[in-house]
Write an enzyme that holds these catalytic residues in place. Structure first.
Site, short mmCIF file in Angstrom:
data_model
loop_
_atom_site.label_atom_id
_atom_site.label_comp_id
_atom_site.label_asym_id
_atom_site.label_seq_id
_atom_site.Cartn_x
_atom_site.Cartn_y
_atom_site.Cartn_z
N ASN A 6 -52.22 -50.36 17.40
CA ASN A 6 -51.09 -51.22 17.77
C ASN A 6 -50.12 -51.22 16.58
OD1 ASN A 6 -49.29 -53.19 18.48
ND2 ASN A 6 -50.76 -54.89 18.33
N LYS A 8 -47.23 -52.60 16.38
CA LYS A 8 -46.40 -53.82 16.27
C LYS A 8 -44.94 -53.41 16.04
CE LYS A 8 -50.54 -56.20 14.84
NZ LYS A 8 -51.16 -57.35 14.20
N HIS A 90 -51.03 -59.96 23.53
CA HIS A 90 -51.47 -59.96 22.13
C HIS A 90 -51.26 -61.36 21.56
CE1 HIS A 90 -51.47 -59.21 17.84
NE2 HIS A 90 -52.20 -58.16 18.11
N GLU A 92 -49.96 -62.37 18.94
CA GLU A 92 -48.61 -62.61 18.41
C GLU A 92 -47.65 -62.97 19.54
OE1 GLU A 92 -48.49 -58.96 16.20
OE2 GLU A 92 -50.03 -59.78 14.90
N GLU A 162 -59.67 -60.31 19.84
CA GLU A 162 -59.01 -60.37 18.54
C GLU A 162 -58.98 -61.82 18.06
OE1 GLU A 162 -56.30 -56.72 17.89
OE2 GLU A 162 -55.12 -58.26 18.88
N GLY A 168 -54.53 -59.35 10.52
CA GLY A 168 -53.63 -59.18 9.38
C GLY A 168 -54.04 -59.98 8.16
N SER A 198 -58.26 -56.85 11.41
CA SER A 198 -58.59 -56.28 10.10
C SER A 198 -59.64 -55.18 10.16
CB SER A 198 -59.00 -57.39 9.12
OG SER A 198 -57.93 -58.29 8.92
N GLY A 219 -54.50 -52.68 13.89
CA GLY A 219 -53.11 -52.94 13.51
C GLY A 219 -52.74 -52.15 12.27
N GLY A 220 -52.75 -52.82 11.13
CA GLY A 220 -52.27 -52.23 9.88
C GLY A 220 -52.84 -50.85 9.57
P1 13P Z 1 -54.76 -55.86 11.87
O1 13P Z 1 -55.67 -54.68 12.11
O2 13P Z 1 -53.56 -55.53 11.02
O3 13P Z 1 -55.51 -57.06 11.43
O4 13P Z 1 -54.12 -56.23 13.31
C1 13P Z 1 -54.97 -56.39 14.38
C2 13P Z 1 -54.16 -56.45 15.61
O5 13P Z 1 -53.45 -57.41 15.83
C3 13P Z 1 -54.23 -55.33 16.54
O6 13P Z 1 -53.61 -55.65 17.74
#
Ligand code: 13P
Length: 238
Positions: A6, A8, A90, A92, A162, A168, A198, A219-220
């Site tokens: 993802n 973002k 998600h 967010e 999640e 994050g 994470s 994510g990251g």
């Molecule tokens: P991180 O892997 O950066 O923690 O993000 C997870 C996420 O929100 C994937 O959708």
């Protein structure tokens, strides 16, 4: 095993081209891989990854076919681009953009009816976990989805667990916490369940080794090719 990245609100179209050109040539093994770029990069990702095993998903989708919904995009619009799925709800979107269990369910239903695959996201906040409400929250979120999903569409649905406190933050759920939450979700809805929060190359193997963990939503660590490929390799080996 399914590994989804993802992105973002990261990567312009030109950065997408650079990333996908390198991903196209990478050895992925027997793992299902998905990338979820921003809307502005979807066309480029689809073009570069055509003919590979990597699927391109959007980060959200509207439930309607068309209409006066400024800022939204429909399943039909995504399908015509060659996008084959979407993330929905998600955390967010739930926390920052007023996504609710009701709108999440409408998006999931609309996307599946429109022929897309869906990764629907659920997860508790830190306050909810600390007050012992994790199970109640997950039940509520998953039951809202279960209420609208047609049995015939279950093969195109996955859930991503999640925990909000792990996104994050560098704090992952322990493999045991993830396994327990996934078992609960699978008991309510018989679909693959991905873990997100994470996920990094150094913890992916342990998380993905758990019985009820069917993949990861990253994510990251999905933004750098090397770390994304390392997580795909960990999935292949587990
Ligand atoms: P991180 O892997 O950066 O923690 O993000 C997870 C996420 O929100 C994937 O959708």
């Amino acid at each position: 095993m399914l590994i989804a990245g993802n992105w973002k609100m990261y990567k312009t179209a030109s950065e997408t081209v650079e990333f996908c050109a390198a991903l196209r040539d990478a050895e992925l093994g027997d793992v299902d891989v998905v990338v979820c770029p921003p809307y502005t990069s979807l066309h480029h990702a689809v073009a570069l990854l055509a003919g590979t095993s990597v699927a391109v998903f959007a980060q959200s989708v509207h439930w309607g076919f068309d209409g006066a919904f400024t800022g939204e995009v429909s399943a039909a619009m995504l399908s015509e681009l060659g996008v084959t799925g979407a993330l929905v709800a998600h955390s967010e979107r739930r926390q920052l953009f007023a996504e609710t269990d009701e709108t999440a369910a409408m998006r999931v239903e609309g996307a599946l009816d429109g022929g897309l695959s869906v990764i629907a996201c659920v997860g508790e906040t830190e306050a909810e976990r600390e007050s012992g409400e994790t199970e109640t929250v997950l039940r509520r979120q998953v039951e809202a989805l279960r209420a609208v999903v047609d049995e015939d569409h279950l093969d195109r649905l996955a859930v991503a667990y999640e925990p909000v406190w792990a996104i994050g933050t560098g704090r992952t759920a322990t493999p045991e916490q993830a396994d327990e939450a996934h078992a609960l979700i699978k008991g309510l809805l018989d679909v693959p369940v991905l873990y997100g929060g994470s996920v990094k190359p150094d913890n992916a193997g342990e998380l993905l080794g758990k019985q009820n963990v069917d993949g990861a939503l990253v994510g990251g660590a999905s933004l750098e090719l090397d770390s994304f490929l390392e997580i795909c390799r960990a999935a292949f080996l587990s």
